[in-house]
Motif scaffolding. Structure first.
Motif, PDB file in Angstrom:
ATOM      1  N   GLN A   1      -0.271  -9.462  -8.595  1.00 23.30           N
ATOM      2  CA  GLN A   1       0.222 -10.547  -7.738  1.00 23.30           C
ATOM      3  C   GLN A   1       1.688 -10.309  -7.366  1.00 23.30           C
ATOM      4  OE1 GLN A   1       0.171 -14.394  -9.616  1.00 23.30           O
ATOM      5  NE2 GLN A   1       0.583 -15.488  -7.719  1.00 23.30           N
ATOM      6  N   LEU A   2       2.466  -9.861  -8.323  1.00 21.89           N
ATOM      7  CA  LEU A   2       3.875  -9.572  -8.052  1.00 21.89           C
ATOM      8  C   LEU A   2       4.007  -8.413  -7.066  1.00 21.89           C
ATOM      9  CD1 LEU A   2       6.816 -10.254  -8.769  1.00 21.89           C
ATOM     10  CD2 LEU A   2       6.634  -8.609 -10.628  1.00 21.89           C
ATOM     11  N   LYS A   3       3.164  -7.396  -7.236  1.00 24.24           N
ATOM     12  CA  LYS A   3       3.209  -6.255  -6.324  1.00 24.24           C
ATOM     13  C   LYS A   3       2.792  -6.662  -4.907  1.00 24.24           C
ATOM     14  CE  LYS A   3       1.588  -1.513  -5.875  1.00 24.24           C
ATOM     15  NZ  LYS A   3       0.773  -0.450  -6.460  1.00 24.24           N
ATOM     16  N   ALA A   4       1.827  -7.569  -4.807  1.00 25.75           N
ATOM     17  CA  ALA A   4       1.358  -8.025  -3.506  1.00 25.75           C
ATOM     18  C   ALA A   4       2.368  -8.931  -2.812  1.00 25.75           C
ATOM     19  CB  ALA A   4       0.031  -8.760  -3.662  1.00 25.75           C
ATOM     20  N   ASN A   5       3.259  -9.522  -3.586  1.00 26.07           N
ATOM     21  CA  ASN A   5       4.251 -10.434  -3.030  1.00 26.07           C
ATOM     22  C   ASN A   5       5.646 -10.022  -3.499  1.00 26.07           C
ATOM     23  OD1 ASN A   5       5.554 -12.554  -1.851  1.00 26.07           O
ATOM     24  ND2 ASN A   5       4.723 -14.126  -3.200  1.00 26.07           N
TER      25      ASN A   5
END
Length: 146
Positions: free
Chosen positions: A61-65
């Motif tokens: 999720q952090l990588k996607a955002n």
């Protein structure tokens, strides 16, 4: 998706706490392996897997955002960096301990299988007609990809 600094900080703190808990768990498992108490690891394996899956989802999720990091204050980012560095170090040590345990276990299985195969081969010889006795035809199978 735009995030405010409070939400971004909460996300990073949650990930930092999860990373620290997972690091502590890996360190405890490594200590159990070093103390030759692998059975202690087996008892909590399900919980470790759940934590690892949650960590994987949170980091994805952090990588996607990536904007999430930019919205958080520097102290929250630095705390996550520190926790991640400790996690990576614990993970490397844990990996070596698991590999050593696997190697030892496979060696024991091979040694036992060799002894069994050797014991079964005893008594195989030639009969009065000169033909070889069949002996015990049961096989011992080893799975090399365990």
């Amino acid at each position: 998706m735009t995030l405010d600094p409070v939400t971004a900080t909460a996300h990073l703190r949650r990930l930092t706490d999860l990373t620290a808990r997972l690091t502590a768990r890996l360190e405890a498992e490594t200590a159990a392996y070093k103390a030759h108490r692998a059975q202690d690891v087996a008892a909590g394996l399900s919980e470790t897997q759940d934590m690892a899956n949650l960590y994987r989802r949170e980091t994805a999720q952090l990588k996607a955002n990536p904007g999430l990091l930019s919205q958080a204050p520097p102290e929250a980012r630095n705390a996550l960096i520190t926790a991640t560095e400790a996690f990576e170090a614990a993970l490397a040590i844990h990996s070596r301990a698991v590999e050593a345990a696997r190697t030892i276990s496979e060696g024991l299985v091979r040694a036992i299988a060799g002894e069994i195969a050797g014991a079964r081969a005893v008594g195989v010889g030639y009969g009065a007609s000169g033909a070889a006795h069949a002996g015990d035809t049961r096989a011992v199978t080893l799975n090399r990809t365990a």
